[in-house]
Design a protein around this motif. Structure first.
Motif, PDB file in Angstrom:
ATOM      1  N   ASN A  17     -16.536   2.819  14.057  1.00 32.50           N
ATOM      2  CA  ASN A  17     -17.200   3.000  12.767  1.00 32.50           C
ATOM      3  C   ASN A  17     -16.245   3.702  11.809  1.00 32.50           C
ATOM      4  N   TYR A  18     -16.744   4.114  10.662  1.00 34.34           N
ATOM      5  CA  TYR A  18     -15.863   4.709   9.657  1.00 34.34           C
ATOM      6  C   TYR A  18     -15.530   6.171   9.939  1.00 34.34           C
ATOM      7  N   GLN A  19     -16.028   6.705  11.036  1.00 37.40           N
ATOM      8  CA  GLN A  19     -15.588   8.023  11.488  1.00 37.40           C
ATOM      9  C   GLN A  19     -14.541   7.896  12.593  1.00 37.40           C
ATOM     10  N   SER A  20     -14.275   6.691  13.047  1.00 33.90           N
ATOM     11  CA  SER A  20     -13.340   6.470  14.149  1.00 33.90           C
ATOM     12  C   SER A  20     -11.898   6.668  13.694  1.00 33.90           C
ATOM     13  N   ARG A  40      -9.934  -2.861   5.352  1.00 37.80           N
ATOM     14  CA  ARG A  40     -11.361  -2.530   5.231  1.00 37.80           C
ATOM     15  C   ARG A  40     -11.599  -1.023   5.311  1.00 37.80           C
ATOM     16  N   LYS A  41     -10.502  -0.277   5.174  1.00 35.26           N
ATOM     17  CA  LYS A  41     -10.510   1.180   5.004  1.00 35.26           C
ATOM     18  C   LYS A  41     -10.917   1.961   6.247  1.00 35.26           C
ATOM     19  N   PHE A  42     -10.700   1.377   7.419  1.00 38.21           N
ATOM     20  CA  PHE A  42     -10.805   2.159   8.635  1.00 38.21           C
ATOM     21  C   PHE A  42      -9.533   3.001   8.773  1.00 38.21           C
ATOM     22  N   SER A  43      -9.652   4.128   9.452  1.00 39.57           N
ATOM     23  CA  SER A  43      -8.502   5.010   9.654  1.00 39.57           C
ATOM     24  C   SER A  43      -7.705   4.512  10.856  1.00 39.57           C
ATOM     25  N   VAL A  44      -6.518   3.952  10.613  1.00 41.32           N
ATOM     26  CA  VAL A  44      -5.744   3.350  11.691  1.00 41.32           C
ATOM     27  C   VAL A  44      -4.246   3.583  11.482  1.00 41.32           C
ATOM     28  N   LYS A 302     -16.467   0.088  -9.158  1.00 37.32           N
ATOM     29  CA  LYS A 302     -16.553   0.028  -7.701  1.00 37.32           C
ATOM     30  C   LYS A 302     -15.480   0.906  -7.056  1.00 37.32           C
ATOM     31  N   LEU A 303     -14.261   0.818  -7.570  1.00 39.83           N
ATOM     32  CA  LEU A 303     -13.171   1.613  -7.017  1.00 39.83           C
ATOM     33  C   LEU A 303     -13.426   3.103  -7.217  1.00 39.83           C
ATOM     34  N   ASP A 304     -13.917   3.464  -8.390  1.00 44.07           N
ATOM     35  CA  ASP A 304     -14.245   4.872  -8.648  1.00 44.07           C
ATOM     36  C   ASP A 304     -15.324   5.367  -7.690  1.00 44.07           C
ATOM     37  N   ASP A 309     -14.226   8.849  -1.066  1.00 42.99           N
ATOM     38  CA  ASP A 309     -14.281   8.902   0.394  1.00 42.99           C
ATOM     39  C   ASP A 309     -13.213   8.057   1.087  1.00 42.99           C
ATOM     40  N   PHE A 310     -12.611   7.116   0.362  1.00 47.91           N
ATOM     41  CA  PHE A 310     -11.617   6.224   0.948  1.00 47.91           C
ATOM     42  C   PHE A 310     -10.403   6.139   0.026  1.00 47.91           C
ATOM     43  N   ASP A 311      -9.259   5.851   0.614  1.00 50.32           N
ATOM     44  CA  ASP A 311      -8.021   5.753  -0.154  1.00 50.32           C
ATOM     45  C   ASP A 311      -7.904   4.369  -0.801  1.00 50.32           C
ATOM     46  N   PHE A 312      -8.177   4.334  -2.096  1.00 50.71           N
ATOM     47  CA  PHE A 312      -8.041   3.099  -2.863  1.00 50.71           C
ATOM     48  C   PHE A 312      -6.914   3.214  -3.890  1.00 50.71           C
ATOM     49  N   SER A 313      -5.934   4.075  -3.635  1.00 47.84           N
ATOM     50  CA  SER A 313      -4.866   4.304  -4.606  1.00 47.84           C
ATOM     51  C   SER A 313      -4.070   3.036  -4.902  1.00 47.84           C
ATOM     52  N   LYS A 314      -3.776   2.249  -3.877  1.00 49.49           N
ATOM     53  CA  LYS A 314      -3.027   1.011  -4.096  1.00 49.49           C
ATOM     54  C   LYS A 314      -3.844   0.016  -4.918  1.00 49.49           C
ATOM     55  N   GLU A 315      -5.122  -0.065  -4.616  1.00 50.13           N
ATOM     56  CA  GLU A 315      -5.990  -0.993  -5.342  1.00 50.13           C
ATOM     57  C   GLU A 315      -6.148  -0.563  -6.801  1.00 50.13           C
ATOM     58  N   ILE A 316      -6.236   0.742  -7.028  1.00 46.46           N
ATOM     59  CA  ILE A 316      -6.358   1.243  -8.404  1.00 46.46           C
ATOM     60  C   ILE A 316      -5.088   0.943  -9.192  1.00 46.46           C
TER      61      ILE A 316
END
Length: 328
Positions: A17-20, A40-44, A302-304, A309-316
């Motif tokens: 999940n998104y805490q994994s 999909r913004k999972f921490s990996v 949507k990005l804002d 909670d998620f890193d969208f810096s590249k998308e922004i």
């Protein structure tokens, strides 16, 4: 009319999940799955040592990272003015020996930190064929286009693979008692070894994976190779090289992985993030039209919404290149 034979995949537990915290390593297929999780913004942490094909090298780099082993200077080589390491992919490269050692140590530290806190470790085995280097016959991860006379090629057996991973798992379990390990055999075909030789290689990997999943209750097997060989049994599901699965096949295997191992409660966010990715790839007929500017404004919102909670810096950054409102 039925054109393919599907099979059930056991439901994985505990779910991702998104805490994994995820760690992915191995063949280029591990990069594909790792990238899909990251998108999909999972921490990996995805293949920090570059693509690794044989199981001995995969187990070795993880074990060395946890033990904080010094870099083996005998494995350092120079090619075209660049410094490389026989124990890792050519992605790990530097302009001096000292810089390479520091880079490897940095990657080992990063891998150790993630492995010690990981909830899931994804390991993709690529081939049982290995190349031994030097008087002691040390197995290399990559020959780095060095003369073939420097190496001896041979086939691993399942017991060797099991022994290497048993050493790592027993060590790993001292540092992380909660992680789940997912083993899979890469669906990428190593045809340069020969077709019969590739099948033999994959069979050994599959046997070793089975033995390990039977020996350790935290080790499970995901059948990416079997999905490719049975559910997608047709050359139209390969790229033009007839070796690598096509994008369509990668997406199909991802969906099977998602249904088996990802928490359904995460599906809504996955769908939302996939939509953002598609929106960013959209190419308008008229970029200056009011309708497209409104489209970009909605995408910005949507990005804002999710960037807290998620890193969208590249998308922004990508969006800012498309919009006239540079300050957003």
């Amino acid at each position: 009319m039925q054109w393919t034979l599907s099979f059930d995949i056991p439901e994985g537990k505990p779910k991702i999940n998104y805490q994994s915290q995820l760690f992915s390593i191995g063949s280029c297929f591990s990069t594909v799955i790792g990238d899909k999780l990251a998108e999909r913004k999972f921490s990996v942490l995805n293949n920090p040592f570059g693509t690794l094909f044989n199981p001995i090298s995969i187990a070795q780099v993880m074990e060395d990272s946890i033990l904080e082993m010094p870099v083996n200077s005998d494995f350092i080589l120079v090619r075209d003015g660049l410094y490389l390491y026989f124990g890792m992919h050519s992605d790990v490269v530097a302009y001096s020996k000292e810089s390479l050692v520091r880079l490897i140590q940095k990657k080992q530290t990063q891998a150790k930190q993630v492995l010690e806190s990981a909830s899931h470790v994804l390991i993709t085995l690529g081939t049982s064929w290995v190349y031994e280097y030097g008087n002691q016959g040390q197995i290399v991860a990559n020959c780095h286009k060095q003369p073939s006379g420097l190496f001896e090629k041979r086939l691993l057996n399942a017991d060797e693979i099991q022994k290497a991973f048993a050493s790592f798992f027993n060590l790993f379990n001292q540092f992380n008692t909660k992680a789940t390990v997912l083993l899979t055999v890469s669906p990428v075909r190593h045809t340069k070894d020969g077709i019969p030789e590739n099948q033999l290689s994959k069979s050994i990997l599959r046997l070793a994976a089975h033995q390990l999943s039977e020996a350790y209750d935290f080790v499970h097997y995901f059948p990416s190779y079997e999905i490719m060989m049975d559910e997608l049994r047709d050359y139209r599901f390969y790229k033009d090289d007839l070796i690598h699965p096509s994008v369509q096949s990668e997406d199909y295997i991802w969906e099977r992985f998602k249904q088996a191992w990802i928490d359904p409660k995460s599906f809504a966010l996955i769908q939302e993030f996939e939509g953002i990715k598609r929106d960013l790839a959209h190419r308008p007929f008229n970029p200056e039209s009011p309708s497209h500017q409104k489209f970009l404004d909605n995408l910005q919102k949507k990005l804002d919404k999710y960037s807290m909670d998620f890193d969208f810096s590249k998308e922004i950054d990508q969006l800012r290149k498309q919009t006239r409102y540079r300050g957003k």
